[in-house]
Motif scaffolding. Structure first.
Motif, mmCIF file in Angstrom:
data_model
loop_
_atom_site.group_PDB
_atom_site.id
_atom_site.type_symbol
_atom_site.label_atom_id
_atom_site.label_comp_id
_atom_site.label_asym_id
_atom_site.label_seq_id
_atom_site.Cartn_x
_atom_site.Cartn_y
_atom_site.Cartn_z
ATOM 1 N N ALA A 109 134.632 -5.058 22.035
ATOM 2 C CA ALA A 109 133.618 -4.377 21.230
ATOM 3 C C ALA A 109 133.447 -2.925 21.691
ATOM 4 O O ALA A 109 133.361 -2.009 20.866
ATOM 5 C CB ALA A 109 132.291 -5.123 21.333
ATOM 6 N N LEU A 110 133.409 -2.709 22.996
ATOM 7 C CA LEU A 110 133.263 -1.350 23.523
ATOM 8 C C LEU A 110 134.448 -0.482 23.116
ATOM 9 O O LEU A 110 134.283 0.683 22.756
ATOM 10 C CB LEU A 110 133.143 -1.384 25.053
ATOM 11 C CG LEU A 110 131.892 -2.055 25.628
ATOM 12 C CD1 LEU A 110 131.932 -2.053 27.152
ATOM 13 C CD2 LEU A 110 130.635 -1.357 25.136
ATOM 14 N N THR A 132 123.027 1.096 32.012
ATOM 15 C CA THR A 132 123.008 1.256 30.558
ATOM 16 C C THR A 132 121.578 1.269 30.029
ATOM 17 O O THR A 132 121.261 1.998 29.076
ATOM 18 C CB THR A 132 123.788 0.111 29.871
ATOM 19 O OG1 THR A 132 125.103 0.047 30.407
ATOM 20 C CG2 THR A 132 123.863 0.317 28.369
ATOM 21 N N ILE A 133 120.697 0.492 30.647
ATOM 22 C CA ILE A 133 119.311 0.390 30.181
ATOM 23 C C ILE A 133 118.586 1.725 30.325
ATOM 24 O O ILE A 133 117.831 2.139 29.439
ATOM 25 C CB ILE A 133 118.570 -0.717 30.953
ATOM 26 C CG1 ILE A 133 119.208 -2.075 30.645
ATOM 27 C CG2 ILE A 133 117.080 -0.734 30.598
ATOM 28 C CD1 ILE A 133 118.639 -3.231 31.451
ATOM 29 N N GLN A 134 118.823 2.418 31.417
ATOM 30 C CA GLN A 134 118.145 3.693 31.644
ATOM 31 C C GLN A 134 118.855 4.869 30.985
ATOM 32 O O GLN A 134 118.208 5.866 30.644
ATOM 33 C CB GLN A 134 118.028 3.943 33.152
ATOM 34 C CG GLN A 134 117.064 3.002 33.850
ATOM 35 C CD GLN A 134 116.993 3.260 35.350
ATOM 36 O OE1 GLN A 134 117.400 2.429 36.146
ATOM 37 N NE2 GLN A 134 116.472 4.407 35.729
ATOM 38 N N ASP A 135 120.166 4.763 30.786
ATOM 39 C CA ASP A 135 120.932 5.897 30.253
ATOM 40 C C ASP A 135 120.957 5.948 28.731
ATOM 41 O O ASP A 135 121.296 6.981 28.154
ATOM 42 C CB ASP A 135 122.383 5.840 30.759
ATOM 43 C CG ASP A 135 122.484 5.996 32.270
ATOM 44 O OD1 ASP A 135 121.494 6.448 32.877
ATOM 45 O OD2 ASP A 135 123.541 5.660 32.835
ATOM 46 N N ASP A 170 131.008 5.274 28.225
ATOM 47 C CA ASP A 170 130.123 5.346 29.391
ATOM 48 C C ASP A 170 128.898 4.469 29.164
ATOM 49 O O ASP A 170 128.871 3.659 28.233
ATOM 50 C CB ASP A 170 129.710 6.803 29.659
ATOM 51 C CG ASP A 170 129.113 7.485 28.427
ATOM 52 O OD1 ASP A 170 128.409 6.796 27.632
ATOM 53 O OD2 ASP A 170 129.352 8.688 28.234
ATOM 54 N N THR A 171 127.886 4.625 30.006
ATOM 55 C CA THR A 171 126.700 3.774 29.935
ATOM 56 C C THR A 171 125.607 4.343 29.032
ATOM 57 O O THR A 171 124.530 3.764 28.921
ATOM 58 C CB THR A 171 126.111 3.560 31.336
ATOM 59 O OG1 THR A 171 125.801 4.838 31.927
ATOM 60 C CG2 THR A 171 127.092 2.815 32.224
ATOM 61 N N SER A 172 125.887 5.466 28.387
ATOM 62 C CA SER A 172 124.908 6.085 27.494
ATOM 63 C C SER A 172 125.194 5.690 26.051
ATOM 64 O O SER A 172 126.157 6.165 25.440
ATOM 65 C CB SER A 172 124.954 7.613 27.637
ATOM 66 O OG SER A 172 124.036 8.228 26.756
ATOM 67 N N LEU A 173 124.355 4.799 25.511
ATOM 68 C CA LEU A 173 124.563 4.295 24.149
ATOM 69 C C LEU A 173 123.575 4.930 23.171
ATOM 70 O O LEU A 173 122.377 5.007 23.445
ATOM 71 C CB LEU A 173 124.399 2.775 24.120
ATOM 72 C CG LEU A 173 125.326 1.968 25.031
ATOM 73 C CD1 LEU A 173 124.974 0.488 24.950
ATOM 74 C CD2 LEU A 173 126.786 2.193 24.660
ATOM 75 N N GLN A 232 125.098 2.933 18.208
ATOM 76 C CA GLN A 232 125.921 2.029 19.012
ATOM 77 C C GLN A 232 125.139 0.781 19.426
ATOM 78 O O GLN A 232 125.689 -0.314 19.476
ATOM 79 C CB GLN A 232 126.436 2.762 20.253
ATOM 80 C CG GLN A 232 127.504 3.802 19.936
ATOM 81 C CD GLN A 232 127.883 4.628 21.138
ATOM 82 O OE1 GLN A 232 127.047 4.970 21.976
ATOM 83 N NE2 GLN A 232 129.167 4.972 21.246
ATOM 84 N N LEU A 233 123.861 0.950 19.704
ATOM 85 C CA LEU A 233 123.032 -0.198 20.072
ATOM 86 C C LEU A 233 122.921 -1.185 18.913
ATOM 87 O O LEU A 233 122.944 -2.401 19.112
ATOM 88 C CB LEU A 233 121.638 0.276 20.498
ATOM 89 C CG LEU A 233 121.565 0.995 21.846
ATOM 90 C CD1 LEU A 233 120.172 1.593 22.042
ATOM 91 C CD2 LEU A 233 121.909 0.050 22.983
#
Length: 204
Positions: A79-80, A109-112, A87-90, A94-95
């Motif tokens: 999927a990615l 990922t949660i914070q970025d 990277d971890t910034s969605l 994308q979400l």
């Protein structure tokens, strides 16, 4: 061919997915329940249909697949790759595409990512210790749609749904003290009231 939602076992879902793939029916993925797509042979998903496939599959019940299993790991990896995530910034878009697959991504990922990631986390069967910590940091920032914890009320906490179980004491204690001060008495902590309601909903 339209398949209606039904309560099927993992074995039945896996069998159905293999039969559909064997009969070259992968082009009609929008007709199948998301839970079935979780068990599809992923080598059968071509690049032309991958975005539709993984967006729909991300709405399935991930708890049907063992955490760390080959299929669950490949679903996230593919999927990615399909959505070009590097990277971890969605982003918000994308979400929406990744849905519950975000549950298996690293805590950063949660914070970025866009604060709307909280809606993705509601789909998670559980969170790891590091994900819970990142979740609480994000909540404390006040950057989510729920605002700063100091402004929360019963409704805000109810809207957090299953995520209310992961709120730490650093956030809860000031809320409970505020409730005590405003009432002029020592009430049942808001923590207990909200979590008790959530527990009853989960049991029903």
């Amino acid at each position: 061919m339209k398949i209606k939602n039904a309560n099927l076992s993992e074995g039945q879902l896996s069998c159905m997915a293999k039969l559909l793939a064997r009969n070259n029916l992968t082009a009609n993925v929008s007709s199948y329940p998301p839970d079935v797509l979780l068990f599809f042979p992923l080598d059968e998903v071509d690049s032309a249909n991958c975005k539709v496939f993984y967006t729909l599959a991300s709405q399935g019940d991930l708890s049907l697949l063992a955490n760390g299993s080959t299929q669950r790991t490949k679903l996230l990896e593919n999927a990615l790759s399909c959505f070009g995530v590097e990277d971890t910034s969605l982003s918000k878009e994308q979400l929406q595409q990744l849905g519950g697959f975000v549950c298996d991504m690293e805590a950063a990922t949660i914070q970025d990512s866009d604060p709307g990631i909280l809606e993705n986390l509601k789909l998670c069967p559980d969170l790891t210790a590091s994900q819970k910590a990142a979740f609480n940091v994000l909540l404390s920032s006040g950057k989510t749609s729920y605002g700063a914890p100091a402004s929360w009320n019963d409704g805000s906490l109810e809207d957090l749904g299953p995520l209310a179980f992961y709120i730490n004491r650093t956030i809860w204690d000031p809320i409970n003290k505020r409730e005590s001060s405003s009432s002029g008495m020592w009430p049942i902590p808001l923590t207990v009231k909200v979590l008790s309601r959530r527990q009853k909903q989960c049991s029903s």
